[in-house]
Design a protein around this motif. Structure first.
Motif, PDB file in Angstrom:
ATOM      1  N   TYR A 149       0.834  -1.198   0.000  1.00  0.00           N
ATOM      2  CA  TYR A 149       0.000   0.000   0.000  1.00  0.00           C
ATOM      3  C   TYR A 149       0.880   1.264   0.000  1.00  0.00           C
ATOM      4  O   TYR A 149       0.599   2.232  -0.715  1.00  0.00           O
ATOM      5  CB  TYR A 149      -0.926   0.013   1.219  1.00  0.00           C
ATOM      6  CG  TYR A 149      -1.710  -1.264   1.408  1.00  0.00           C
ATOM      7  CD1 TYR A 149      -2.293  -1.917   0.325  1.00  0.00           C
ATOM      8  CD2 TYR A 149      -1.860  -1.832   2.669  1.00  0.00           C
ATOM      9  CE1 TYR A 149      -2.999  -3.091   0.493  1.00  0.00           C
ATOM     10  CE2 TYR A 149      -2.572  -3.007   2.844  1.00  0.00           C
ATOM     11  CZ  TYR A 149      -3.131  -3.640   1.757  1.00  0.00           C
ATOM     12  OH  TYR A 149      -3.829  -4.814   1.928  1.00  0.00           O
ATOM     13  N   ARG A 150       1.955   1.226   0.794  1.00  0.00           N
ATOM     14  CA  ARG A 150       2.855   2.384   0.855  1.00  0.00           C
ATOM     15  C   ARG A 150       3.476   2.676  -0.507  1.00  0.00           C
ATOM     16  O   ARG A 150       3.461   3.827  -0.979  1.00  0.00           O
ATOM     17  CB  ARG A 150       3.965   2.108   1.866  1.00  0.00           C
ATOM     18  CG  ARG A 150       4.989   3.254   2.001  1.00  0.00           C
ATOM     19  CD  ARG A 150       6.303   2.750   2.577  1.00  0.00           C
ATOM     20  NE  ARG A 150       6.973   1.803   1.676  1.00  0.00           N
ATOM     21  CZ  ARG A 150       8.091   1.147   2.004  1.00  0.00           C
ATOM     22  NH1 ARG A 150       8.633   1.318   3.192  1.00  0.00           N
ATOM     23  NH2 ARG A 150       8.633   0.312   1.135  1.00  0.00           N
ATOM     24  N   ASP A 151       4.010   1.651  -1.148  1.00  0.00           N
ATOM     25  CA  ASP A 151       4.694   1.853  -2.421  1.00  0.00           C
ATOM     26  C   ASP A 151       3.742   2.350  -3.501  1.00  0.00           C
ATOM     27  O   ASP A 151       4.109   3.176  -4.350  1.00  0.00           O
ATOM     28  CB  ASP A 151       5.369   0.559  -2.875  1.00  0.00           C
ATOM     29  CG  ASP A 151       6.532   0.151  -1.976  1.00  0.00           C
ATOM     30  OD1 ASP A 151       6.969   0.991  -1.156  1.00  0.00           O
ATOM     31  OD2 ASP A 151       6.989  -1.000  -2.085  1.00  0.00           O
ATOM     32  N   PHE A 152       2.509   1.856  -3.490  1.00  0.00           N
ATOM     33  CA  PHE A 152       1.514   2.297  -4.459  1.00  0.00           C
ATOM     34  C   PHE A 152       1.214   3.786  -4.285  1.00  0.00           C
ATOM     35  O   PHE A 152       1.204   4.558  -5.259  1.00  0.00           O
ATOM     36  CB  PHE A 152       0.235   1.471  -4.298  1.00  0.00           C
ATOM     37  CG  PHE A 152      -0.859   1.822  -5.263  1.00  0.00           C
ATOM     38  CD1 PHE A 152      -0.906   1.247  -6.525  1.00  0.00           C
ATOM     39  CD2 PHE A 152      -1.856   2.725  -4.912  1.00  0.00           C
ATOM     40  CE1 PHE A 152      -1.916   1.571  -7.421  1.00  0.00           C
ATOM     41  CE2 PHE A 152      -2.869   3.049  -5.796  1.00  0.00           C
ATOM     42  CZ  PHE A 152      -2.901   2.465  -7.057  1.00  0.00           C
ATOM     43  N   MET A 153       0.989   4.201  -3.028  1.00  0.00           N
ATOM     44  CA  MET A 153       0.662   5.609  -2.792  1.00  0.00           C
ATOM     45  C   MET A 153       1.859   6.515  -3.057  1.00  0.00           C
ATOM     46  O   MET A 153       1.694   7.644  -3.552  1.00  0.00           O
ATOM     47  CB  MET A 153       0.123   5.785  -1.371  1.00  0.00           C
ATOM     48  CG  MET A 153      -1.295   5.220  -1.216  1.00  0.00           C
ATOM     49  SD  MET A 153      -2.086   5.581   0.371  1.00  0.00           S
ATOM     50  CE  MET A 153      -1.328   4.352   1.439  1.00  0.00           C
ATOM     51  N   MET A 154       3.057   6.044  -2.767  1.00  0.00           N
ATOM     52  CA  MET A 154       4.247   6.830  -3.089  1.00  0.00           C
ATOM     53  C   MET A 154       4.418   6.991  -4.593  1.00  0.00           C
ATOM     54  O   MET A 154       4.794   8.060  -5.082  1.00  0.00           O
ATOM     55  CB  MET A 154       5.479   6.173  -2.481  1.00  0.00           C
ATOM     56  CG  MET A 154       5.556   6.248  -0.966  1.00  0.00           C
ATOM     57  SD  MET A 154       5.700   7.941  -0.333  1.00  0.00           S
ATOM     58  CE  MET A 154       7.316   8.396  -0.950  1.00  0.00           C
TER      59      MET A 154
END
Length: 371
Positions: A149-154
């Motif tokens: 989820y973090r990498d997608f939003m970044m």
């Protein structure tokens, strides 16, 4: 110029405006729709940004081209945008007219390790959204669920920086569960659930089962296991030993299980919203999270349908205020699904549910309505 108390109006775009193949379909027709919305004084649009589409080609292989074309058209038509980080599957629920699954490479991992999915007591898996049990399990090509989820939003932040910096994107709604809602998938239609069944608890994958056992051991009850008397999807509370009169949910073990189930869900949301705040740090936008309007069995003492969904809302505990406070800590707005229904579309039980929920939320906010 709008008055100070003006609340902007946003229209929801169709689910498959960017299709499952990552193609921006029918741009000419959409442009005409956007022009009509602008002529009707609509301020902006909402659109699902599907994880299953963007990272569909492999780990960290993000393809934003179709969405950039869509966003550019929205900008050209002088509309604002609310972007929904949709980490769930589209298809199989009310209003779903397209199917967009989570990334295939993730589903391939699930084929050999099915505990990435929520699981009911009888072992049926729900593939709409990754189980909370893999939030910290590094099984996705070296990443855990939270890092996905973090990498997608970044990546969204990096690739849409021009639209973020210009103020065109005003809101980011963070998907935290099935249908993008902060809950467990307790009432899946694709597994035979029919309204107003109480639903089923979704914590029987090995990771969550082990988590419960560890928590029980910590309080001196290594003998406790997950409940086995909770019934099936379409039962009523009185059909079950767990939710019936003087049921298991009123015992010490029942209280502990329900609090653990609720805390695990709340902790997941807390982590995902923290990640979102870090990803969009410095952006002038509003974060939001969606809570489901589970009104059925609200007036039963057990609140069974809410409990199976993870909302520990019983006489001794107000689960909604707890969730609202957690969301507000992250400077987020609570998006309450079902509130768009009008009084004549609801029976007395549903109106009572909405009235009680809104009153408690407003008290928590000190009487201020969230915009």
């Amino acid at each position: 110029m709008h008055p100070a108390n003006y609340i902007p109006v946003y229209a929801m775009l169709q689910l498959g405006v960017v299709n499952a193949g990552n193609v921006f379909e029918n741009p000419e027709a959409l442009r005409e729709q956007l022009k009509q919305l602008r002529a009707a004084d609509v301020d902006g649009v909402k659109v699902d940004v599907w994880w299953g589409i963007i990272e569909g080609n492999g780990p960290k292989k993000y393809d934003w081209r179709a969405y950039r074309s869509l966003f550019q058209m929205i900008k050209e038509e002088d509309l604002k945008l609310q972007a929904i980080m949709s980490f769930h599957q589209c298809g199989g629920n009310v209003g779903d007219n397209v199917t967009i699954q989570i990334p295939k490479w993730v589903r391939d991992i699930g084929a050999s390790y099915p505990d990435i999915y929520y699981t009911n007591r009888r072992g049926s898996r729900d593939e709409e959204y990754l189980s909370i049990g893999v939030d910290l399990e590094n099984i996705f090509q070296g990443r855990c669920g939270l890092k996905l989820y973090r990498d997608f939003m970044m990546s969204f932040r990096e690739n849409m920086s021009d639209y973020l910096d210009s103020g065109m994107i005003t809101h980011i709604e963070v998907g935290i569960g099935p249908c993008g809602e902060l809950r467990y998938p307790s009432y899946p239609q694709n597994q035979g659930w029919v309204f107003p069944g109480i639903g089923e608890f979704q914590c029987y994958d090995n990771n969550l089962r082990e988590g419960f056992k560890e928590s029980a051991e910590d309080i001196g009850h290594p003998d406790w296991d997950l409940p086995d008397d909770t019934g099936e999807y379409n039962d009523t509370p009185s059909d079950t030993k767990f939710f019936g009169v003087d049921g298991t949910y009123l015992t010490e073990k029942g209280f502990f299980f329900l609090k653990w189930y609720f805390y695990t869900l709340t902790q997941h949301a807390d982590c995902v919203l923290h990640i979102a705040n870090r990803a969009f740090l410095g952006c002038k936008l509003q974060l939001a999270a969606k809570v489901s309007g589970i009104h059925w069995w609200y007036r039963d003492d057990s609140h069974a349908a809410e409990l199976t969904a993870g909302y520990y809302n019983v006489r001794e505990h107000d689960g909604y205020i707890t969730l609202a406070r957690m969301i507000s800590i992250h400077y987020g707005t609570l998006n309450f699904a079902f509130a768009e229904m009008r009084n004549f579309e609801q029976n007395k039980k549903q109106r009572t549910f909405l009235s009680n929920l809104f009153n408690r939320y407003l008290v928590m906010l000190g009487g201020r309505r969230s915009k």
